[in-house]
Design a protein around this motif. Structure first.
Motif, PDB file in Angstrom:
ATOM      1  N   ALA A   4       0.839  -1.199   0.000  1.00 28.70           N
ATOM      2  CA  ALA A   4       0.000   0.000   0.000  1.00 28.70           C
ATOM      3  C   ALA A   4       0.874   1.249   0.000  1.00 28.70           C
ATOM      4  O   ALA A   4       0.618   2.198  -0.736  1.00 28.70           O
ATOM      5  N   PHE A  23      -6.538   5.569 -15.109  1.00 23.70           N
ATOM      6  CA  PHE A  23      -7.131   4.434 -15.804  1.00 23.70           C
ATOM      7  C   PHE A  23      -7.858   4.857 -17.079  1.00 23.70           C
ATOM      8  O   PHE A  23      -8.296   5.994 -17.211  1.00 23.70           O
ATOM      9  N   PHE A  81     -14.265   7.862  -7.810  1.00 19.07           N
ATOM     10  CA  PHE A  81     -15.185   7.300  -6.822  1.00 19.07           C
ATOM     11  C   PHE A  81     -16.567   7.901  -7.047  1.00 19.07           C
ATOM     12  O   PHE A  81     -16.791   9.091  -6.840  1.00 19.07           O
ATOM     13  N   GLU A  85      -9.809  -0.838  -7.533  1.00 21.64           N
ATOM     14  CA  GLU A  85      -8.457  -0.703  -8.098  1.00 21.64           C
ATOM     15  C   GLU A  85      -7.941   0.719  -7.911  1.00 21.64           C
ATOM     16  O   GLU A  85      -6.785   0.926  -7.549  1.00 21.64           O
ATOM     17  N   ALA A  86      -8.826   1.691  -8.167  1.00 22.39           N
ATOM     18  CA  ALA A  86      -8.422   3.088  -7.998  1.00 22.39           C
ATOM     19  C   ALA A  86      -8.071   3.355  -6.537  1.00 22.39           C
ATOM     20  O   ALA A  86      -7.086   4.025  -6.231  1.00 22.39           O
ATOM     21  N   ALA A  87      -8.872   2.803  -5.629  1.00 31.12           N
ATOM     22  CA  ALA A  87      -8.617   3.006  -4.204  1.00 31.12           C
ATOM     23  C   ALA A  87      -7.276   2.398  -3.802  1.00 31.12           C
ATOM     24  O   ALA A  87      -6.477   3.032  -3.117  1.00 31.12           O
ATOM     25  N   ARG A  88      -7.022   1.184  -4.272  1.00 31.25           N
ATOM     26  CA  ARG A  88      -5.781   0.523  -3.893  1.00 31.25           C
ATOM     27  C   ARG A  88      -4.576   1.208  -4.530  1.00 31.25           C
ATOM     28  O   ARG A  88      -3.511   1.257  -3.933  1.00 31.25           O
ATOM     29  N   SER A  89      -4.776   1.757  -5.733  1.00 31.10           N
ATOM     30  CA  SER A  89      -3.639   2.416  -6.379  1.00 31.10           C
ATOM     31  C   SER A  89      -3.287   3.725  -5.679  1.00 31.10           C
ATOM     32  O   SER A  89      -2.193   4.250  -5.846  1.00 31.10           O
ATOM     33  N   LEU A  90      -4.222   4.267  -4.882  1.00 35.30           N
ATOM     34  CA  LEU A  90      -3.893   5.452  -4.080  1.00 35.30           C
ATOM     35  C   LEU A  90      -3.115   5.067  -2.828  1.00 35.30           C
ATOM     36  O   LEU A  90      -2.601   5.916  -2.118  1.00 35.30           O
ATOM     37  N   GLY A  91      -3.071   3.758  -2.540  1.00 33.08           N
ATOM     38  CA  GLY A  91      -2.359   3.312  -1.347  1.00 33.08           C
ATOM     39  C   GLY A  91      -3.286   2.986  -0.184  1.00 33.08           C
ATOM     40  O   GLY A  91      -2.831   2.784   0.937  1.00 33.08           O
ATOM     41  N   LEU A  92      -4.597   2.945  -0.433  1.00 29.48           N
ATOM     42  CA  LEU A  92      -5.527   2.566   0.634  1.00 29.48           C
ATOM     43  C   LEU A  92      -5.412   1.062   0.874  1.00 29.48           C
ATOM     44  O   LEU A  92      -5.254   0.280  -0.064  1.00 29.48           O
ATOM     45  N   GLY A  93      -5.497   0.654   2.136  1.00 29.13           N
ATOM     46  CA  GLY A  93      -5.428  -0.765   2.474  1.00 29.13           C
ATOM     47  C   GLY A  93      -6.762  -1.446   2.233  1.00 29.13           C
ATOM     48  O   GLY A  93      -7.734  -0.805   1.820  1.00 29.13           O
ATOM     49  N   GLN A 145      -9.610   0.002   4.443  1.00 33.11           N
ATOM     50  CA  GLN A 145      -9.939   1.371   4.020  1.00 33.11           C
ATOM     51  C   GLN A 145     -10.713   1.351   2.704  1.00 33.11           C
ATOM     52  O   GLN A 145     -11.706   2.062   2.545  1.00 33.11           O
ATOM     53  N   LEU A 157     -14.349   2.808   2.845  1.00 34.94           N
ATOM     54  CA  LEU A 157     -14.533   4.133   2.254  1.00 34.94           C
ATOM     55  C   LEU A 157     -15.141   4.075   0.862  1.00 34.94           C
ATOM     56  O   LEU A 157     -15.838   4.996   0.445  1.00 34.94           O
ATOM     57  N   ILE A 158     -14.837   3.018   0.122  1.00 35.65           N
ATOM     58  CA  ILE A 158     -15.217   3.000  -1.288  1.00 35.65           C
ATOM     59  C   ILE A 158     -16.253   1.913  -1.608  1.00 35.65           C
ATOM     60  O   ILE A 158     -17.330   2.203  -2.115  1.00 35.65           O
TER      61      ILE A 158
END
Lengths: 247, 222
Positions: free
Chosen positions: A78, A88, A94, B123-131, B134, B138-139
């Motif tokens: 992470a 993408f 979101f 994928e977008a969330a994880r690419s931001l570094g969210l675990g 999270q 959050l998403i």
């Protein structure tokens, strides 16, 4: 390793069942370099791009970001992903959050910045990509080109070491392609390290430091854009360019 | 209508018990159902399997059996005492049984909701570094909830009606009072029956309307 590349791929292989999508891929991207990856569909370009922040796993080989090998899972992964921005094809904003929230979220929850600082930075970035007035809207209320620019702002908000673009203009209506490419060209000029998978040859000529041509999971040749487009060496590159540049 | 009017206080108290059972169990089911959903999409196979088995068992066991198990098994046999007052003890046992049962349905609804959220969102969330947690919190889950508000409303209505089975652990909710009244006022069976049925309709109808309105209002535009 003595290699000072920011992103280094060494002997990377990946298979989807019988399909060998990445074959012994070797690629090193220097700090500040803009690498554009082109090639026919199914060449493994997107897979390569997605492997760099481990949205795709690889079967063998190593990928190193700024000297650190990509961790397999968990917190270290992470942390590393936070340093690698991703834009993408389908924007992936979101959908339940406003434009502002999209750009604030990572700063607050990953970088642990205060809300006020995060919002200040978000407004600056939205202004920079030309969407200052739309901060309160939801993604579905924006055009594709606007959404993609928000996505770029969202990635920039993390102050990444490198930005990955996975066909960022392929899902856009033609009249919106340029507004996104302009933002990307500006980023390239400012010295951002970028890996861009695209079919936009104009952008490759204009903004790339190096063009990487892939076919059948392999890097077939790579060169400076003028040399690559002017005098392609491999047969596959010649035939690919002949097909796309004639009309 | 005499019986219903004469026993008005009892009727109101009975429905108040129904409302309390529903409210506590709904809250419990929402929490446990969300937890089960998180387990079912967790990276750890053991968690996924545990939650899967739980849902399969709870969903396919008749509620009467579940409540008898909490009442006789957990309460009487294992001697779990949640309160020294027997009525309060029975109330909590009933809530546990109803929660254990209903959370399996909440989990299934939420899992269907997660399937409506495009993979690119995570994928977008994880690419931001969210675990993982999270990204889920959050998403993915917020969007999943919004997608299944109407089915969750249906589960709440079913739960409201299911509280009548709490009689097997000795909780005096509406249906117990109804049977008692029918025994006392044998000449007014139909009126009493219709009165209580109307009570349930009055409870459940607004829920359906509210959840329908909420699901339209909170729908995520894509």
């Amino acid at each position: 390793m003595s290699d000072q590349g920011l992103v280094v791929l060494d002997q990377v292989n990946k298979r989807f069942g019988d399909h060998h999508v990445l074959r012994d891929v070797e690629l090193s991207v220097r700090r500040g370099e803009v690498v554009v990856i082109i090639g026919p569909s199914g060449a493994g370009k997107s897979t390569l791009c997605r492997a760099i922040n481990r949205l795709e796993t690889i079967d063998s080989g190593t990928i190193t970001i700024d000297g650190t090998p990509l961790p397999e899972e968990g917190r270290q992964l992470a942390r590393l992903r936070a340093e690698v921005g991703m834009v993408f094809q389908s924007f992936n904003l979101f959908a339940h959050k406003t434009v502002l929230e999209n750009v604030v979220l990572g700063q607050v929850h990953v970088l642990k910045k205060s809300r006020a600082d995060a919002e200040k930075k978000a407004y600056e970035l939205l202004e920079r990509v030309g969407i200052g007035g739309q901060a309160g809207k939801f993604p579905a209320q924006l055009s594709g080109g606007q959404q993609q620019r928000v996505a770029i702002a969202r990635a920039l908000a993390m102050e990444p070491k490198v930005l990955l673009f996975d066909e960022p203009t392929s899902a856009l209506d033609p009249e919106m392609v340029n507004e996104v490419l302009e933002v990307m060209t500006a980023l390239a000029r400012e010295g951002m390290t970028m890996v861009v998978v695209t079919h936009e040859m104009g952008f490759a000529r204009r903004a790339a430091d190096r063009v990487v041509f892939m076919a059948d999971g392999e890097i077939v040749e790579q060169n400076a854009p003028d040399d690559f487009f002017g005098t392609p060496r491999s047969e596959r590159a010649k035939s690919f360019l002949a097909k796309i540049l004639t009309h | 209508m005499d019986a219903l009017l004469l026993e008005w206080d009892t009727v109101v108290a009975a429905f108040w018990m129904t409302v309390r059972l529903t409210a506590v169990s709904a809250l419990g089911s929402l929490v446990l159902g969300t937890l089960l959903t998180a387990m079912r999409v967790a990276p750890l196979a053991t968690l996924r399997r545990t939650a899967g088995v739980y849902v399969a068992v709870a969903r396919n066991t008749p509620l009467t059996l579940v409540l008898l198990f909490t009442g006789l098994g957990v309460g009487a046999n294992l001697g779990v005492e949640l309160s020294s007052d027997i009525a309060t003890n029975n109330f909590w046992l009933a809530c546990i049984g109803l929660t254990a049962y209903t959370s399996a349905f909440v989990c299934e609804a939420l899992r269907a909701g997660i399937n409506t959220v495009p993979v690119g969102q995570a994928e977008a969330a994880r690419s931001l570094g969210l675990g993982f947690l999270q990204t889920l919190g959050l998403i993915t889950l917020p969007q999943a909830f919004r997608a299944v508000i109407a089915p969750l409303g249906g589960i709440l209505i079913a739960l409201t009606k299911n509280t009548t089975i709490a009689l097997v652990v000795g909780v005096s909710e509406a249906s117990v009072r109804m049977r008692e009244m029918i025994e006392t006022y044998g000449d007014q069976v139909m009126q009493i029956f219709l009165g209580f049925a109307a009570g349930f309709v009055l409870l459940c109808l607004p829920m359906g309307l509210l959840f329908g309105w909420l699901s339209r209002r909170l729908a995520v535009a894509r």
